[in-house]
Structures are given as C-alpha cells and as structure tokens.
Scaffold this active site. Structure first.
Site, mmCIF file in Angstrom:
data_model
loop_
_atom_site.group_PDB
_atom_site.id
_atom_site.type_symbol
_atom_site.label_atom_id
_atom_site.label_comp_id
_atom_site.label_asym_id
_atom_site.label_seq_id
_atom_site.Cartn_x
_atom_site.Cartn_y
_atom_site.Cartn_z
ATOM 1 N N CYS A 106 0.837 -1.195 0.000
ATOM 2 C CA CYS A 106 0.000 0.000 0.000
ATOM 3 C C CYS A 106 0.883 1.261 0.000
ATOM 4 O O CYS A 106 1.526 1.551 -0.991
ATOM 5 C CB CYS A 106 -0.967 -0.041 1.170
ATOM 6 N N HIS A 235 -3.304 -5.872 1.008
ATOM 7 C CA HIS A 235 -2.583 -6.067 2.268
ATOM 8 C C HIS A 235 -2.467 -7.549 2.635
ATOM 9 O O HIS A 235 -3.389 -8.103 3.267
ATOM 10 C CB HIS A 235 -3.309 -5.344 3.400
ATOM 11 N N GLU A 237 -0.579 -8.762 4.970
ATOM 12 C CA GLU A 237 -0.449 -8.852 6.425
ATOM 13 C C GLU A 237 -1.804 -8.782 7.122
ATOM 14 O O GLU A 237 -1.911 -9.043 8.339
ATOM 15 C CB GLU A 237 0.474 -7.740 6.944
#
Length: 274
Positions: A106, A235, A237
């Site tokens: 991002c 994302h 994560e």
C-alpha cells in the site's frame, strides 16, 4: 544456509500497519523482527545493513499531504544519516545491491514507486516510470479483492500461489505507467505479479468494484527484474488467519490466511540464499 533471518519493519510519521507486518514476519519464521522508527535510521541508531528483509508497511505517512508517500520519498532521497555523508537512500541501494528483499504494501508500494525502486528496469533505480494515483471511484476503497498471480513472474514472494483473496484500503491505488513502452516491458518481463480478477482467478478484471481503483490492465502489484523487490496495493499482512477473512463464520476455511505465504516465501528464500 543462513542461521538467523533478520527482518526490519519501518514505522513513523503516520505508518499504521507495522504491527501486523511484524507479526507476519514472525509467523513466517523470521528469527528476529524489529519495528524501527525512521528516526532511528536517520540518527544511525539502527542500520539497514544489519538486516536481510525490509518491510515498508501501509499507512498515511506524512498525512499523504503531498500525495501518497511523496514526502517520505524525498526524506529518504535527500536526508543524510547523522554524523555521516551517506543518505539513507545510499544504504537502501547497497541493501538492494546485496540481493536482499524488500516488500512494500500500500503506502510502502507507493514509496517504492516514487523512489524509482519499482519497476527498476535495468537496475536504474531512482528514475520513476510508473505512479499510483487517485482511485477512479473518487473515494477511499476498503474492500476485499481477488488477485490473479503470474506464474511466470520472477517474484520470489509469490511462489506456489494460485488465486489470492486480500483486502485493499487505499485512496490512491490506481497504477499508471509513464507510457505504453513501460507497460509493454512490464508485461514482456513478467513483472506484473498480481492483477485484479473475478472469483475464478482466471481473467484480469477492469470493472468496478473487482478492480477497485481503475488500475491500468488491472495491475495490483509489480516486482523488479530480479523478483526480490515487490510492491502491491492489497494487504497480505491483513490475512494471516482464518478469522481475518470477512466470511470466516460462514465458510470452512484453512486456519492459515493466504497472505502469510508471501512472507514465508521471503523468509525461506533468504535462509536458502544467504
């Protein structure tokens, strides 16, 4: 074989995904994971040279007041490490020259693009050839998307991945190449790692909301020619466990989230190559 993999996650000035990214590195098997404030790098308290895996997480660094990650890119390019004549950018180039890994997610992806680290044709880092700009929807997008990986990509982070489902959270995620030649080279060299797609994971998708930002050719992530530098807007994560999935109470899902494999591939590669 390397005995201890050391990972750094940079934080500071508005970053807000550092804890999730550090957790992903630990789950992936990294022996040491440090969340490092950018001021610690600029003061010389921490050194990039001491690590193998650099993580640039998402967030609104400097409030994105000059555009996504632009102020932070200028900081890295021009500010010198205290007590030395070396810019932080110089140590970053040395890190890359040693074949170490960088993952930008991002805002971290936006930073890599603004620094010219991606796509980094012919190792020409420092020259920006693509940008990430405002979503076509004209608003912040917070939704989950389907991603089609390129099996021929040199990206070391995506080995063994088929279709991937991850969340996006951004207002400036539309990838735009500088010209048609840049776009052609990205495809010819298989540097387009992920494309937004439909539920079948077969064809790139240009329609909203499957392509949440209107990105050219549905591009969601790219790598450099070595595959060791990788940036993406979704994302990984944020999907490390089944309970991160938006439908975890309604579907039977593997306990491990799909995003974790991206980090595990990185740690496995480092342990094997260094």
């Amino acid at each position: 074989m390397l005995q201890r993999v050391r990972s750094m996650v940079i934080t500071g000035n508005g970053t807000n995904c550092e804890w999730e990214m550090a957790h992903a590195c630990r789950l992936a098997g990294s022996d040491e994971v440090d969340i490092v404030h950018i001021s610690e790098l600029l003061s010389g308290e921490k050194r990039l040279d001491d690590y193998h895996f650099l993580n640039l997480p998402g967030g609104f660094v400097d409030g994105d007041d000059l555009g996504s990650a632009k102020a932070n890119a200028n900081r890295l390019l021009h500010v010198r490490v205290r007590g030395t004549e070396e810019r932080l950018y110089d140590s970053l180039l040395r890190f890359i020259g040693e074949g170490k890994l960088i993952l930008g997610v991002c805002n971290g992806f936006q930073l890599m693009v603004k620094l010219g680290l991606l796509p980094g044709f012919d190792g020409g880092y420092g020259t920006q050839t693509v940008t990430l700009t405002y979503n076509d929807s004209g608003k912040f997008e917070d939704r989950w998307v389907y991603l089609k990986p390129d099996a021929a990509s040199p990206c070391v982070f995506t080995l063994g991945l088929d279709g991937v489902y991850l969340p996006v959270r951004h207002g400036e995620g539309k990838l735009v190449p500088g010209d048609k030649a840049v776009l052609k080279r990205l495809h010819d060299q298989n540097q387009v790692v992920f494309q937004y797609c439909d539920e079948s994971f077969q064809e790139p998708e240009m329609t909203y909301p499957r392509n949440p930002n209107g990105s050219t050719d549905a591009i969601a992530g790219i790598c450099n020619e070595t595959g060791r530098l990788f940036g993406l807007m979704p994302h990984p994560e944020a999907y490390l466990h089944a309970t991160n999935h938006p439908r975890w109470t309604r579907e039977t899902l593997p306990e491990e989230g799909q995003g974790l494999q991206i980090f595990r591939n990185a740690v496995t590669f480092i342990r094997r190559e260094f």
